[in-house]
Design a protein around this motif. Structure first.
Motif, PDB file in Angstrom:
ATOM      1  N   ARG A  82     -52.900  -1.697 -15.814  1.00 28.09           N
ATOM      2  CA  ARG A  82     -53.209  -3.116 -15.544  1.00 28.09           C
ATOM      3  C   ARG A  82     -52.152  -3.836 -14.702  1.00 28.09           C
ATOM      4  N   LEU A  83     -51.033  -3.186 -14.408  1.00 30.09           N
ATOM      5  CA  LEU A  83     -50.015  -3.847 -13.593  1.00 30.09           C
ATOM      6  C   LEU A  83     -50.509  -3.966 -12.155  1.00 30.09           C
ATOM      7  N   GLU A  84     -50.270  -5.107 -11.563  1.00 30.88           N
ATOM      8  CA  GLU A  84     -50.678  -5.329 -10.177  1.00 30.88           C
ATOM      9  C   GLU A  84     -49.550  -5.061  -9.190  1.00 30.88           C
ATOM     10  N   ARG A  85     -48.311  -5.134  -9.683  1.00 26.46           N
ATOM     11  CA  ARG A  85     -47.157  -4.844  -8.831  1.00 26.46           C
ATOM     12  C   ARG A  85     -46.061  -4.218  -9.680  1.00 26.46           C
ATOM     13  N   PRO A  86     -45.284  -3.313  -9.097  1.00 28.87           N
ATOM     14  CA  PRO A  86     -44.245  -2.612  -9.861  1.00 28.87           C
ATOM     15  C   PRO A  86     -43.246  -3.530 -10.555  1.00 28.87           C
ATOM     16  N   GLU A  87     -42.992  -4.686  -9.985  1.00 28.14           N
ATOM     17  CA  GLU A  87     -42.021  -5.608 -10.577  1.00 28.14           C
ATOM     18  C   GLU A  87     -42.444  -6.073 -11.967  1.00 28.14           C
ATOM     19  N   GLU A  88     -43.720  -5.994 -12.256  1.00 31.42           N
ATOM     20  CA  GLU A  88     -44.194  -6.416 -13.572  1.00 31.42           C
ATOM     21  C   GLU A  88     -43.630  -5.540 -14.684  1.00 31.42           C
ATOM     22  N   ALA A 111     -46.156   1.307 -11.806  1.00 29.68           N
ATOM     23  CA  ALA A 111     -44.841   0.765 -12.171  1.00 29.68           C
ATOM     24  C   ALA A 111     -43.775   1.173 -11.166  1.00 29.68           C
ATOM     25  N   GLY A 112     -44.180   1.686 -10.026  1.00 26.86           N
ATOM     26  CA  GLY A 112     -43.230   2.090  -9.003  1.00 26.86           C
ATOM     27  C   GLY A 112     -42.888   3.563  -9.031  1.00 26.86           C
TER      28      GLY A 112
END
Length: 149
Positions: A82-88, A111-112
Motif C-alpha cells: 500500500r505504500l505509494e512512495r519509498p519514503e513512507e 519501500a525502496g
C-alpha cells in the motif's frame, strides 16, 4: 538459485530452511505478483521460528512484530504493497522496528528495496506449470551460511 515450490509442504520446508539461518539484522525480501505466495512463505518462516497461532497478513497494518519467547528472535513482518512512495517506510519508523530484529518484507520494491543490503535474502516467487518457483538471491552475508552456499 531456483527452488521448486510445488505444494505447501515445499513452501514450509523453504520457510524452515530460512528460519534456521535467520539472524537479527537480516532481511528476507519477498517479491512476486498478487497471490504468488509471499504471505504463505512469510507465515512458514514465522511458524518455523516458533510462533504458534494465527499470523495475520500485515496488508492493512503494514507492520506486525513478533518477539521472543513467541519466536526465536525479534521479527518484523511488513507488507509494503500500500505504500505509494519509498519514503513512507521511513515515516512508519521502519528503521526503529528493525533495530535488533530480522525483517520479512513483502513488496520490498514499494519501500525502496533491500537487495543492496549484504544481509538481504531476495526471493522472487513466480508461478510455473509445476506450481511455484522461488528464485533466491542471497546477499553477501548469507553466503557461507549453512544451506546458502
Amino acid at each position: 538459485m531456483k527452488i521448486a515450490l510445488p505444494d505447501l509442504a515445499a513452501t514450509a520446508a523453504l520457510g524452515q530452511r530460512i528460519a534456521a539461518a535467520l539472524r537479527p539484522g537480516d532481511v528476507v525480501a519477498l517479491s512476486g505478483g498478487l497471490g504468488a505466495g509471499k504471505t504463505t512463505l512469510a507465515r512458514a518462516i514465522i511458524a518455523a521460528l516458533g510462533h504458534t497461532g494465527e499470523v495475520p497478513s500485515p496488508s492493512f497494518a503494514i507492520i506486525e512484530t513478533y518477539d521472543p519467547p513467541a519466536v526465536r528472535l525479534p521479527l518484523v513482518h511488513a507488507d509494503f504493497y500500500r505504500l505509494e512512495r519509498p519514503e513512507e517506510a521511513e515515516e512508519l519508523g521502519l528503521d526503529d522496528y528493525r533495530q535488533g530484529a530480522a525483517l520479512l518484507a513483502e513488496w520490498p520494491e514499494h519501500a525502496g528495496g533491500f537487495a543492496h543490503e549484504p544481509a538481504c535474502l531476495s526471493i522472487r516467487i513466480e508461478t510455473a506449470e509445476t506450481g511455484r518457483i522461488a528464485i533466491v538471491e542471497p546477499g553477501a552475508d548469507w553466503l557461507g551460511r549453512e544451506g546458502w552456499t
